[in-house]
Write an enzyme that holds these catalytic residues in place. Structure first.
Site: not given
Length: 435
Positions: A331, A426, A326-328
């Site tokens: 990435m 995501t 999720e997010c970080g």
């Protein structure tokens, strides 16, 4: 039995809600009063500060993302406490335009659903009796939201306080406390909000000072007396774990996990094992799912790029079992992350995602996702509500879209998430499954 509660709110952000909230939690803890904290809206930073001040895990309550049953089930966790204190987000009535699961995400919706009276924090800089007009407007805005009283913040002098109190008395609003201007207990900030509790070396001193400060200037006994009975009760949160044994990344780069999510996983029988990518640790090889939460990988990109054991272990894990970020975390699962200086750092490479923190743009808001592909714990066609908050820009997102994602207005957003083999990710943080 669920204790009575109060909701700490304000006309706007930056007015002093968090300072008052932390001071109250620290002051009540010093008195031996057990308080259960909550936080309205999607927020990872404030709940960590709440826990540091109170000794209790703070839980998020969000009327856009959570239904009544889920909210009631989370509030049921306050049994055994003597008081509930919920910190609002932004201004009391601030939310999105269109209602979600059971509201617009405004703190006022939580107050109305629970019956908790509102303690309104007012920044009184540059005004005197006029502050009473602001308080009166908030008191009369919604018939189902009751104002317990106000705490006057940034009071300049005894004369200033006397004028403020006179104005409140004229409109029949109780003053529960008056806080003089105080610089020593302000919280340091970071690009996603306040600095996390574990990153603040001076936090213990700040919390102790905040507790003493609030105890001196706020009537704690009166606050206990004006707390309202909790009118929303339930027993279930309805959270599906993504697997039976979950390897969860947890360190300064990956720390954004909601307590209600972890509690829901454990309540459903899941086991959680922790590992630290920053310490070059690989996920538990005995786990059946790996979860990389959000956090601040952009601040640790060089360390993550050099963490060969972590990256190799993650790739090995993903050959046979699902990995979700999720997010970080998303990435870090990508091909590369470009830091604020423009330096490219190679990430795990489970996905083709390339993101840049050098090209910063705020991405903020609620998200409703309909999954085109399955992800851990959710089948294709399932829906989930969550939120997105980051400054990184997508440069490349070549893999299959994981979901169709819209904002609170129903408008599609380009951050669809990705899937490649067993890897999914995501940019939004999931808060709850949606009907």
């Amino acid at each position: 039995m669920i204790p009575p509660g109060l909701l700490i709110s304000a006309p706007a952000s930056g007015t002093g809600k968090t300072t008052l909230m932390l001071g109250l939690l620290a002051a009540f803890k010093a008195r031996g009063t057990r308080v259960q904290p909550f936080k309205c809206g999607p927020d990872y930073i404030d709940p960590g500060l709440h826990r540091a001040a109170s000794g209790q895990f703070s839980v998020n309550l969000d009327s856009w993302a959570m239904g009544r049953e889920m909210l009631a089930g989370l509030i049921a966790g306050a049994q055994g406490a003597e008081l509930i204190l919920a910190e609002g987000s932004m201004g009391l009535f601030d939310g999105v335009v269109k209602s979600g699961a059971c509201g617009t995400g405004a703190s006022a919706h939580v107050a109305a659903l629970t019956g908790w009276p509102v303690v309104l924090v007012l920044d009184c800089s540059g005004q005197a009796q006029s502050a009473a007009a602001v308080a009166l407007g908030f008191a009369s805005m919604r018939a189902d939201v009751r104002l317990a009283g106000v705490v006057l913040n940034k009071v300049a002098s005894p004369r200033h306080e006397a004028m403020l109190r006179a104005g409140m008395a004229e409109v029949g609003i109780e003053v529960l406390g008056a806080l003089p201007r105080q610089k020593d207990i302000e919280m340091p900030a970071r690009h996603l909000g306040l600095v996390q509790a574990e990153d603040q070396g001076d936090l213990a001193r700040i919390l102790h000072a905040a507790g003493d400060f609030v105890a001196e200037h706020v009537d704690l006994d009166r606050l206990l007396a004006v707390a309202g009975d909790t009118g929303l009760v339930g027993a279930t949160t309805g959270i599906t774990p993504p697997g039976q044994r979950i390897a969860l990344a947890r360190d300064a780069a990956f720390s954004f996990v909601y307590p209600h999510q972890l509690d829901g996983w454990r309540a459903a029988g899941a086991e959680i094992t922790l590992f630290s990518p920053l310490n070059d640790e690989a996920p538990d090889p005995g786990a059946d799912i790996c979860w990389l939460p959000g956090g601040y990988p952009e601040l640790h990109a060089g360390t993550l790029a050099a963490a060969d054991t972590f990256r190799a272990g993650l790739r090995d894990f993903a050959r046979t079992r699902p990995v979700h970020g999720e997010c970080g975390g998303y990435m870090a699962m990508g091909a590369a992350l470009i830091d604020k200086e423009g330096t490219r750092h190679e990430m795990a490479g489970l996905l083709g995602l390339v993101t840049s923190y050098a090209k910063r743009k705020m991405h903020l808001g609620y998200r409703l996702a309909t999954f085109a592909e399955p992800m851990p714990g959710l089948a294709a066609g399932a829906r989930a509500r969550g939120h997105e908050f980051h400054y990184s820009t997508i440069l490349e997102q070549p893999d299959a879209a994981l979901a169709h994602v819209v904002d609170a207005n129903g408008d599609a957003v380009p951050e669809t998430g990705s899937r490649r083999g067993n890897a999914t990710g995501t940019f939004f943080h999931m808060i709850a499954e949606a009907a």
